[in-house]
Design a protein around this motif. Sequence first.
Motif, PDB file in Angstrom:
ATOM      1  N   ASP A  74       0.842  -1.185   0.000  1.00  0.00           N
ATOM      2  CA  ASP A  74       0.000   0.000   0.000  1.00  0.00           C
ATOM      3  C   ASP A  74       0.886   1.248   0.000  1.00  0.00           C
ATOM      4  OD1 ASP A  74      -3.003   0.926   0.730  1.00  0.00           O
ATOM      5  OD2 ASP A  74      -1.505   2.213   1.702  1.00  0.00           O
ATOM      6  N   LYS A  75       0.453   2.284  -0.734  1.00  0.00           N
ATOM      7  CA  LYS A  75       1.243   3.504  -0.882  1.00  0.00           C
ATOM      8  C   LYS A  75       1.471   4.185   0.464  1.00  0.00           C
ATOM      9  CE  LYS A  75       1.378   7.907  -3.343  1.00  0.00           C
ATOM     10  NZ  LYS A  75       0.678   8.793  -4.324  1.00  0.00           N
ATOM     11  N   GLU A  76       0.454   4.204   1.309  1.00  0.00           N
ATOM     12  CA  GLU A  76       0.590   4.872   2.602  1.00  0.00           C
ATOM     13  C   GLU A  76       1.569   4.124   3.501  1.00  0.00           C
ATOM     14  OE1 GLU A  76      -3.076   5.881   4.510  1.00  0.00           O
ATOM     15  OE2 GLU A  76      -4.096   6.177   2.602  1.00  0.00           O
ATOM     16  N   LEU A 135       0.516   9.791   8.886  1.00  0.00           N
ATOM     17  CA  LEU A 135       0.783   9.257   7.548  1.00  0.00           C
ATOM     18  C   LEU A 135      -0.227   8.207   7.139  1.00  0.00           C
ATOM     19  CD1 LEU A 135       4.683   8.959   7.672  1.00  0.00           C
ATOM     20  CD2 LEU A 135       3.327  10.623   6.396  1.00  0.00           C
ATOM     21  N   VAL A 136      -0.750   7.429   8.082  1.00  0.00           N
ATOM     22  CA  VAL A 136      -1.700   6.364   7.748  1.00  0.00           C
ATOM     23  C   VAL A 136      -2.834   6.382   8.752  1.00  0.00           C
ATOM     24  CG1 VAL A 136       0.095   4.887   6.724  1.00  0.00           C
ATOM     25  CG2 VAL A 136      -0.493   4.639   9.133  1.00  0.00           C
ATOM     26  N   ALA A 192       3.489   6.876  12.663  1.00  0.00           N
ATOM     27  CA  ALA A 192       2.170   7.027  12.058  1.00  0.00           C
ATOM     28  C   ALA A 192       1.333   8.042  12.819  1.00  0.00           C
ATOM     29  CB  ALA A 192       1.467   5.671  12.022  1.00  0.00           C
ATOM     30  N   LYS A 227      -5.068   1.290   7.898  1.00  0.00           N
ATOM     31  CA  LYS A 227      -3.787   1.022   7.244  1.00  0.00           C
ATOM     32  C   LYS A 227      -2.746   0.551   8.256  1.00  0.00           C
ATOM     33  CE  LYS A 227      -5.215   2.289   3.172  1.00  0.00           C
ATOM     34  NZ  LYS A 227      -5.414   1.269   2.119  1.00  0.00           N
ATOM     35  N   THR A 284       5.020   4.883   2.280  1.00  0.00           N
ATOM     36  CA  THR A 284       5.458   6.207   2.709  1.00  0.00           C
ATOM     37  C   THR A 284       5.917   6.174   4.164  1.00  0.00           C
ATOM     38  OG1 THR A 284       3.883   7.245   1.183  1.00  0.00           O
ATOM     39  CG2 THR A 284       4.738   8.614   2.981  1.00  0.00           C
TER      40      THR A 284
END
Length: 401
Positions: free
Chosen positions: A3-5, A112-113, A107, A117, A8
Amino acid sequence: MVDKEISTLATALLERVEDLAKGMAARIRAGSRDYQYDVVPEDELAEACRIHLGNALRALTGQAPLDTEAATRIGRRRALQNVPLPAVMTAYRIGVKYFWEAVVAEATSNSLVGSDKLVAAASAMWVIQDGITEAMVSGYHDAVAQRLLASDQECSALVEALLEGRSMDVDALWSAAEALGVPRNGPFTVVAAEVPQIGRQALPEVAALLSRRGIRSAWRLRPDLQLGIVYLRSPRALDDLLGVLRQHAERRVGVSPSYDDLYGTGDALRFAKVAMRGGDAESRAVTVFDDSLVAVAAAGAPDVMARVAAHVLGPIEALPVDERELMLDTLDAWFSCGGSAEEAAKSLYVHPNTVRMRLRRIAERTGRSITDPRGIAELSLALRAVRQTPKPPSPESTPVE
């Protein structure tokens, strides 16, 4: 797919991997004091943390697949440092907890998520950590197995050197005693056991069986014999040793007289082999040299005793097979029962007069009186020589009436 998150989040942590590694190492050091982890140098522990964190975070970013080779190498290293595996596992649990706390803190502080997530990140992280831990354990077990193999080979070589009576200086002898786990001075005894077939142990797991009874020993397997040096730390140890041997022997076993100096191992081996040959052929007899003087005397010079046996018991050996075995069994039982016809009869399940009749026939055919000490000694030695010699298959004879 990562997952992109999550990617990151992992990327942000990867930028701080050096500081995170130092913090993880400090946490492990503080939490592992009761688990003997102090033997690992601080810089080495920090480097291991950096490697594991880097591998895990790169896998979470999707930049690279998980590299487990590093974990395998670290597992081997910990085994070589003699860090107990439970201590290593404790360190890994502390490290994983620290890693998860760092993920949650990052996080939370940077948003960020989301929580959903974060759950996915936890799932991915545990999969990665399982892979790392499994690789570490595999490397640890490989190193332990290799070390045990090397130790077994070294022990086997030292046992062989002692058994062959090779010249060893005092320092070498002390080193051999230390490697074998026995003291420099005895009493010791040597065990010689006939193997059932080439390459097969006569006494499987005998070292472990004796160890459970507090008896130290070291063993060597030859093509025809399994040989052991046994430390008799107490008078009871010999009885315990004989109990194990009698319970587990598959073929003949000989036990040497006790001796106090490892230098005497070569001579003790010779006595153990003579004692082994003193047992009945193809039997499971355990013969102790000092307790079986007639048997070892007969086995000490096989060629001479073969001639003695032929001269003394030749007339008995010439009988049909069944009758010959009946005579020899009766003579054997009579000797085993101290010359008592009554006791021999009980062991043979016959009447005492039957035993006496057979003994008279033996005396008549051999010319040796069973009341004359010299005749008894000659019959006894000849009988042991016959019993110790394997017999080739013979055609069946007519049963004796």
